[in-house]
Design a protein around this motif. Structure first.
Motif, PDB file in Angstrom:
ATOM      1  N   VAL A 235      -8.504   1.897   4.938  1.00 55.87           N
ATOM      2  CA  VAL A 235      -8.739   1.884   3.495  1.00 55.87           C
ATOM      3  C   VAL A 235      -9.206   0.518   2.992  1.00 55.87           C
ATOM      4  N   ARG A 236      -8.779  -0.546   3.672  1.00 56.34           N
ATOM      5  CA  ARG A 236      -9.137  -1.872   3.179  1.00 56.34           C
ATOM      6  C   ARG A 236     -10.560  -2.293   3.544  1.00 56.34           C
ATOM      7  N   ILE A 237     -11.334  -1.373   4.100  1.00 52.30           N
ATOM      8  CA  ILE A 237     -12.775  -1.618   4.193  1.00 52.30           C
ATOM      9  C   ILE A 237     -13.340  -1.778   2.787  1.00 52.30           C
ATOM     10  N   ALA A 238     -12.628  -1.247   1.794  1.00 52.65           N
ATOM     11  CA  ALA A 238     -13.068  -1.381   0.396  1.00 52.65           C
ATOM     12  C   ALA A 238     -13.063  -2.841  -0.067  1.00 52.65           C
ATOM     13  N   LEU A 271      -7.920   8.369   6.087  1.00 56.31           N
ATOM     14  CA  LEU A 271      -7.216   7.974   4.872  1.00 56.31           C
ATOM     15  C   LEU A 271      -5.998   8.870   4.633  1.00 56.31           C
ATOM     16  N   SER A 272      -4.917   8.250   4.186  1.00 57.76           N
ATOM     17  CA  SER A 272      -3.660   8.959   3.932  1.00 57.76           C
ATOM     18  C   SER A 272      -3.170   8.542   2.552  1.00 57.76           C
ATOM     19  N   PRO A 273      -3.602   9.223   1.504  1.00 59.74           N
ATOM     20  CA  PRO A 273      -3.382   8.737   0.133  1.00 59.74           C
ATOM     21  C   PRO A 273      -1.935   8.409  -0.215  1.00 59.74           C
ATOM     22  N   SER A 274      -1.001   9.337  -0.019  1.00 59.98           N
ATOM     23  CA  SER A 274       0.385   9.076  -0.413  1.00 59.98           C
ATOM     24  C   SER A 274       0.978   7.927   0.388  1.00 59.98           C
ATOM     25  N   ILE A 282      -3.014  -0.107  -0.826  1.00 58.73           N
ATOM     26  CA  ILE A 282      -4.028  -0.148  -1.882  1.00 58.73           C
ATOM     27  C   ILE A 282      -3.584  -1.025  -3.052  1.00 58.73           C
ATOM     28  N   ALA A 283      -2.631  -1.925  -2.808  1.00 56.15           N
ATOM     29  CA  ALA A 283      -2.089  -2.759  -3.891  1.00 56.15           C
ATOM     30  C   ALA A 283      -3.172  -3.570  -4.601  1.00 56.15           C
ATOM     31  N   ALA A 284      -4.224  -3.919  -3.906  1.00 61.76           N
ATOM     32  CA  ALA A 284      -5.294  -4.710  -4.522  1.00 61.76           C
ATOM     33  C   ALA A 284      -6.032  -3.939  -5.603  1.00 61.76           C
ATOM     34  N   TRP A 285      -5.929  -2.618  -5.577  1.00 63.52           N
ATOM     35  CA  TRP A 285      -6.645  -1.787  -6.546  1.00 63.52           C
ATOM     36  C   TRP A 285      -5.719  -1.145  -7.586  1.00 63.52           C
ATOM     37  N   GLY A 286      -4.429  -1.082  -7.295  1.00 58.54           N
ATOM     38  CA  GLY A 286      -3.507  -0.496  -8.255  1.00 58.54           C
ATOM     39  C   GLY A 286      -2.341   0.174  -7.555  1.00 58.54           C
ATOM     40  N   ASP A 287      -1.521   0.868  -8.349  1.00 59.87           N
ATOM     41  CA  ASP A 287      -0.325   1.493  -7.790  1.00 59.87           C
ATOM     42  C   ASP A 287      -0.199   2.961  -8.172  1.00 59.87           C
ATOM     43  N   LEU A 289      -2.312   6.926  -7.672  1.00 64.03           N
ATOM     44  CA  LEU A 289      -3.287   7.585  -6.799  1.00 64.03           C
ATOM     45  C   LEU A 289      -4.702   7.457  -7.356  1.00 64.03           C
ATOM     46  N   GLU A 290      -4.832   7.465  -8.683  1.00 71.31           N
ATOM     47  CA  GLU A 290      -6.146   7.324  -9.291  1.00 71.31           C
ATOM     48  C   GLU A 290      -6.797   5.978  -8.963  1.00 71.31           C
ATOM     49  N   ASP A 291      -5.982   5.005  -8.539  1.00 77.47           N
ATOM     50  CA  ASP A 291      -6.505   3.682  -8.187  1.00 77.47           C
ATOM     51  C   ASP A 291      -6.979   3.611  -6.736  1.00 77.47           C
ATOM     52  N   HIS A 292      -6.655   4.614  -5.954  1.00 77.38           N
ATOM     53  CA  HIS A 292      -7.019   4.620  -4.532  1.00 77.38           C
ATOM     54  C   HIS A 292      -8.544   4.570  -4.399  1.00 77.38           C
ATOM     55  N   PRO A 293      -9.076   3.717  -3.522  1.00 81.84           N
ATOM     56  CA  PRO A 293     -10.536   3.662  -3.363  1.00 81.84           C
ATOM     57  C   PRO A 293     -11.124   4.852  -2.618  1.00 81.84           C
ATOM     58  N   PHE A 294     -10.321   5.887  -2.382  1.00 85.43           N
ATOM     59  CA  PHE A 294     -10.804   7.079  -1.677  1.00 85.43           C
ATOM     60  C   PHE A 294     -12.103   7.591  -2.296  1.00 85.43           C
ATOM     61  N   ASP A 295     -12.087   7.789  -3.622  1.00 84.60           N
ATOM     62  CA  ASP A 295     -13.254   8.390  -4.257  1.00 84.60           C
ATOM     63  C   ASP A 295     -14.461   7.459  -4.217  1.00 84.60           C
ATOM     64  N   LEU A 296     -14.239   6.168  -4.395  1.00 84.15           N
ATOM     65  CA  LEU A 296     -15.340   5.208  -4.307  1.00 84.15           C
ATOM     66  C   LEU A 296     -15.984   5.269  -2.931  1.00 84.15           C
ATOM     67  N   LEU A 297     -15.155   5.284  -1.901  1.00 87.59           N
ATOM     68  CA  LEU A 297     -15.682   5.363  -0.536  1.00 87.59           C
ATOM     69  C   LEU A 297     -16.442   6.667  -0.316  1.00 87.59           C
TER      70      LEU A 297
END
Length: 369
Positions: A235-238, A271-274, A282-287, A289-297
């Motif tokens: 995930v931190r490829i983001a 990727l394992s969202p939960s 994903i702390a760099a993006w938020g806390d 699920l909507e902050d997860h960079p999954f959708d951006l990727l």
């Protein structure tokens, strides 16, 4: 089994799925942990399945991978004999099938299951017997599932080559690939370069935990030293993406060189969202699920797949993960189909088997539409 509804009427459990990142020692039933612990004389923090399941989830919600991993001291303690491993593996398969999984890869570290006299080979054989028993039980009840073992080396230990040799020995008896796992920061894949060299010489594929508790250097090492065909989490490829605001509501994303390599080569992200929320990945993006960079990727064209990581610690299933993502990012059935086809393409199976799996997935989704 709880239903996870999509768009109000579609039960996510009816969707055909592929599970690529699912740990054996993270997928036990709470009731099984209680029963095996009682038989082994092990004291637990709870005495009923619901309370024990809540204890695992609470402990895992630490925001730290290192703290998250302490919960495995409990599960591995009740997985030290052949009968214990067989039971856990059998139930693991049944639970996957109950969630609509057609193909699952089961990763686990045999070196963590030798405290009561098992050998490495004996442990792998015990797990394989359990997996096969589960597959047969699913077949007898009219279902169908295929599973394979991902033999894992602990990255902080010095047994990488030994475990790689173990995986190759069992490649025609249930093992489909290799992995390294455990505390990521400070233990780069380069520590196990000799093991990955051995795997490459014997053409056994590897996936590598990277980009979860460490950043781009860990991912780079997974690709260079580990010859990873998939990234465990990743995930931190983001961190190699730069979002720039333009005029009005327009925005632009600059994709760094490493991220371009991962995207353009279609290296799958497990990727394992939960779980990524629980461990602080994903702390760099938020806390949330909507902050997860999954959708951006996903929107940028990365080969994203959806996984559970550890169903017990996250109190989750693949159906739940898909439902949560759908709610967070307004996905439709075509999006969920893409995630499953990505996983089928990434599976450590022969080409013909991957194509057959993709056809079954597509047919299953068409039947729901």
């Amino acid at each position: 089994m709880a239903e996870w509804l999509l768009w109000g009427d579609v039960d996510a459990a009816t969707l055909p799925k592929v599970s690529l990142h699912d740990h054996l020692d993270g997928g036990l039933r709470p009731a099984t942990v209680l029963e095996l612990a009682t038989e082994a004389g092990i004291d637990l923090e709870a005495d009923d399945p619901d309370s024990l399941g809540a204890w695992f989830r609470d402990r895992a919600d630490s925001g730290s991978l290192v703290e998250y991993l302490t919960t495995f001291d409990v599960t591995t303690a009740v997985m030290q004999t052949a009968p214990q491993l067989e039971r856990v593996a059998r139930e693991f398969v049944l639970d996957l099938a109950d969630d609509g999984v057609l193909y699952g890869e089961v990763r686990w570290a045999p070196e963590q299951h030798l405290a009561r006299g098992l050998t490495l080979d004996g442990a792998v054989e015990a797990v394989q017997r359990g997996l096969e028993a589960g597959v047969e039980e699913v077949r007898r009840t009219g279902g169908s599932i295929r599973v394979g073992q991902l033999v894992t080396a602990m990255r902080h230990a010095d047994r990488g080559l030994e475990i790689a040799e173990l995986a190759v020995r069992h490649r025609d008896r249930g093992v489909v690939g290799f992995d390294i796992a455990g505390a990521e920061a400070g233990f780069p894949p380069s520590r196990h370069r000799v093991a990955f060299d051995y795997l490459a010489e014997h053409q056994l594929p590897a996936t590598v935990h990277a980009g979860e508790a460490d950043g781009l250097d860990s991912i780079r090492s997974a690709l260079l030293d580990g010859r990873a065909l998939r990234l465990g989490h990743g995930v931190r490829i983001a961190e190699d993406l730069v979002l720039e605001r333009g005029a009005g509501d327009r925005s632009f994303v600059t994709v760094g060189r490493l991220a371009r390599w991962v995207r353009d080569r279609r290296i799958p992200l497990e990727l394992s969202p939960s779980s990524n929320l629980q461990t602080g990945a994903i702390a760099a993006w938020g806390d949330e699920l909507e902050d997860h960079p999954f959708d951006l990727l996903y929107q940028l064209g990365f080969t994203v797949t959806v996984n559970t990581d550890n169903r017990l610690m996250s109190g989750t299933t693949l159906s739940r993960e898909l439902a949560l993502l759908t709610e967070a990012f307004d996905y439709d059935l075509d999006d969920l189909l893409t995630f499953q086809l990505n996983a089928a393409e990434a599976a450590f199976l022969p080409l013909e088997a991957r194509e057959e799996l993709a056809d079954r997935i597509s047919s299953g989704f068409e039947a729901i539409e």
